[in-house]
Design an enzyme around this catalytic site. Structure first.
Site, PDB file in Angstrom:
ATOM      1  N   SER A   1      -0.707   0.904   0.308  1.00  0.00           N
ATOM      2  CA  SER A   1      -0.798  -0.508  -0.011  1.00  0.00           C
ATOM      3  C   SER A   1      -2.047  -0.794  -0.855  1.00  0.00           C
ATOM      4  CB  SER A   1      -0.797  -1.299   1.304  1.00  0.00           C
ATOM      5  OG  SER A   1      -0.689  -2.674   1.066  1.00  0.00           O
TER       6      SER A   1
ATOM      7  N   ASP B   1      10.761  -1.582   1.926  1.00  0.00           N
ATOM      8  CA  ASP B   1       9.516  -2.306   1.677  1.00  0.00           C
ATOM      9  C   ASP B   1       9.792  -3.397   0.645  1.00  0.00           C
ATOM     10  OD1 ASP B   1       7.011  -3.208   1.001  1.00  0.00           O
ATOM     11  OD2 ASP B   1       6.160  -1.230   0.575  1.00  0.00           O
TER      12      ASP B   1
ATOM     13  N   HIS C   1       7.194  -2.512   4.772  1.00  0.00           N
ATOM     14  CA  HIS C   1       5.947  -2.083   4.132  1.00  0.00           C
ATOM     15  C   HIS C   1       5.100  -1.207   5.062  1.00  0.00           C
ATOM     16  CE1 HIS C   1       2.625  -2.299   1.356  1.00  0.00           C
ATOM     17  NE2 HIS C   1       1.840  -2.893   2.238  1.00  0.00           N
ATOM     18  N   ASP C   2       5.094  -1.540   6.341  1.00  0.00           N
ATOM     19  CA  ASP C   2       4.264  -0.811   7.296  1.00  0.00           C
ATOM     20  C   ASP C   2       4.730   0.620   7.539  1.00  0.00           C
ATOM     21  OD1 ASP C   2       2.264  -2.589   7.669  1.00  0.00           O
ATOM     22  OD2 ASP C   2       2.907  -3.303   9.638  1.00  0.00           O
TER      23      ASP C   2
ATOM     24  N   ARG D   1      -1.984 -14.072   9.878  1.00  0.00           N
ATOM     25  CA  ARG D   1      -1.543 -12.742  10.283  1.00  0.00           C
ATOM     26  C   ARG D   1      -0.050 -12.723  10.614  1.00  0.00           C
ATOM     27  NH1 ARG D   1      -2.185  -7.603   9.237  1.00  0.00           N
ATOM     28  NH2 ARG D   1      -1.646  -6.285  10.996  1.00  0.00           N
TER      29      ARG D   1
END
Lengths: 380, 212
Positions: free
Chosen positions: A157, A322, A355-356, A227
């Site tokens: 990222s 992602d 994405h993670d 968050r």
């Protein structure tokens, strides 16, 4: 009783801090007169000093990539899945360095640090730093640690963006760049998500224009919201469906606004634990660094031209699910690299974790990543 | 994910023929590069540089370890990410017959490269003809080992078919070889390539069309 760490863990690690007295010129035009960088190392530097690997962290990361600070720690560092003896980034072969970027909130100089000019925390006066500034500060750290050239700079990222910037700014000091779930610049949608996160923080009454360190309450509510939003974008629809579906905490709906669905409970838990260990000003600053990253801008928007002095070899990895930095963003980087006849390999990993995924042990991902680290080790 | 390289199942002395055709220090793009063996061979024999494209996950780690630049790509999506005239040679080794759009891919090969090299299993080989013509069954052979219902080879052709396509598409065939399964050629193969050749190898380029 002494705790037994797994065999493939680096075990107990201790962060170290380097103080820099030489001022750092920033992209914004401002300068940082003095600053600290906190870092960790895993594995030994070889005699030729040729096996050093720099890990760059993403938005919410820090220097603690692997191992444990305390025998009682529940969780290891954020990339412990990848870093350790016999792991992908094998600490039996590589000397791994991971630092907290300036502007961070885990020990390196940042908004919560006391401003020597005023005697109070910088807060909003902390200058906005860019990926380029981070790379410059990391290069100074490398000088102090006696590392002339990295075997590799590796990051996921925002960390991948730093690896790319390293290859552009210090072509002689990096042999390989590993870019995972990265992008050559943010899209309008990416920036829009960041802006909502910033608005969530700034509109919290406790934010007080960023001067909240002296008060009782930090802008936790805003940071939690930021968050939550971010976290949703790091996951995928598939993964959330699989993990939570429409499961209810009490097995029935209550016709009120409390926590009913499991996904709500999960998001609140994630937000609480994050807000307890992160600083709102740092969050603002990190999202800005993301927004500003655009190495092609200096070459009139032509990424290939921006990479013309690059000499490092590249491994680029993306994940099919992602949607924050989708595979096509990685392919833009790959294209610019092969436009310059540079050595590049690219893997598009089938995954449903969003994405993670770059943090997770996905077999296909581990296979290509390990293969590339083997290639790097062979050249050390 | 489907396999776009069936090349792993066959020994590769045809590499030597391909290497003969490739000028030293050429820039090469290998479509469906498998484990990168051909690119490694060419890098050794002809000091070539370039990239391999491969879709199948299982080949990537081996390419990467061997120092081959491999880019995970679905060839059926075309070669849009490569600029015109980026390569001296674009290779497609025993993969043409597994493509969804073989004709389009040939055009793409000659867009990104100045020359193309294609190898494919010849469906006109006499054994295939006997199996189909005499026994009325889809041919199964060393070069085409799959049952019709689970084969990746969806666009089989004969030498004659391929040459007709090249004519239609303004593709100039520079050189043709037909070899048997040991990848040797012989007088018979030269006389009756479409009957005796098990594998066909072609080198081709874009026909210069003159405008009067």
């Amino acid at each position: 009783m002494r705790r037994q760490f797994p065999n493939d863990s680096v075990g107990l690690v201790q962060p170290r801090t380097v103080h820099f007295d030489q001022s750092l010129q920033l992209s914004s035009g401002e300068t940082l007169a003095t600053y600290d960088i906190v870092y960790e190392t895993y594995g030994e530097l070889n005699a030729a000093r040729s096996n050093a690997v720099l890990i760059c962290h993403a938005l919410s990361g820090n220097h603690h990539a692997a191992g444990y600070h305390d025998p009682d720690d529940k969780k290891p560092g954020w990339w412990d899945n990848m870093v350790g003896p016999g792991k992908v980034i094998d600490t039996d072969r590589f000397h791994v360095i991971s630092c907290n970027n300036i502007g961070g909130c885990h020990g390196s100089t940042g908004p919560a640090t006391i401003n020597p000019d005023t005697g109070i925390p910088y807060g909003p006066d902390f200058p906005i730093v860019t990926v380029q500034d981070w790379v410059r500060s990391q290069a100074r750290l490398a000088n102090v640690l006696g590392i002339e050239q990295w075997a590799a700079v590796v990051g996921g990222s925002l960390g991948g963006m730093q690896a790319m910037q390293w290859a552009i700014d210090f072509p002689g000091r990096i042999r390989h760049a590993v870019l995972i779930a990265a992008a050559p610049k943010l899209t309008a949608q990416n920036i829009a998500f960041n802006e909502v996160a910033r608005q969530a923080i700034c509109s919290d009454p406790n934010f007080r224009e960023g001067r909240y360190y002296e008060t009782e309450n930090e802008p936790w509510r805003g940071l939690r919201l930021a968050r939550m939003l971010g976290h949703i974008t790091y996951l995928s629809d598939d993964l959330m469906s699989e993990k939570f579906g429409r499961d209810l905490r009490e097995g029935k709906i209550n016709f009120d606004y409390g926590v009913e669905f499991q996904v709500e409970s999960y998001l609140r838990y994630q937000a609480d634990s994050f807000a307890g260990s992160f600083d709102a000003n740092t969050y603002l600053l990190m999202t800005k660094a993301l927004d500003y990253f655009d190495p092609a801008a200096a070459a009139g928007g032509d990424l290939s031209a921006a990479l013309k002095n690059v000499s490092a070899d590249f491994m680029v990895i993306s994940f099919t699910s992602d949607w924050r930095f989708a595979p096509y963003r990685s392919r833009e980087i790959v294209r610019a690299l092969h436009d310059n006849d540079l050595n590049v390999s690219y893997a598009e990993v089938e995954s449903h974790q969003g994405h993670d995924a770059f943090l997770l042990k996905i077999p296909q991902y581990l296979d290509v990543f390990t293969a590339y680290m083997d290639r790097i080790a062979a050249g050390c | 994910m489907t396999t776009q390289s069936s090349q792993n199942s066959i020994a590769r002395p045809d590499y030597t023929i391909i290497a003969e055709w490739i000028r030293p220090q050429s820039r090469v793009l290998d479509l469906g590069c498998g484990d990168g063996a051909l690119l490694s061979y060419l890098a050794n024999q002809r000091q070539t540089a370039g990239y391999g494209l491969e879709l199948d996950d299982k080949y990537l780690p081996q390419c990467i370890r061997n120092g081959i630049n491999v880019i995970q790509t679905d060839l059926d999506q075309g070669l849009a990410e490569f600029d015109d005239d980026s390569f001296d040679f674009v290779l497609l080794s025993l993969t043409l017959q597994a493509m969804r759009f073989p004709a389009r891919l040939l055009d793409e090969m000659l867009r990104v490269g100045s020359r193309g090299i294609v190898t494919f299993p010849n469906f006109g080989h006499w054994r295939a003809r006997i199996q189909l013509g005499l026994f009325g069954k889809m041919p199964i052979s060393r070069t085409l080992p799959h049952q019709w219902y689970d084969t990746p080879n969806i666009h089989l052709c004969t030498l004659r078919d391929f040459e007709a396509l090249c004519r239609d598409r303004n593709i100039d065939i520079i050189e043709r070889r037909a070899v048997d399964h040991t990848h040797r050629t012989s007088l018979g193969l030269r006389l009756w390539p479409n009957l005796l050749g098990e594998i066909a190898l072609y080198q081709f380029t874009r026909k210069v069309v003159s405008h009067h």
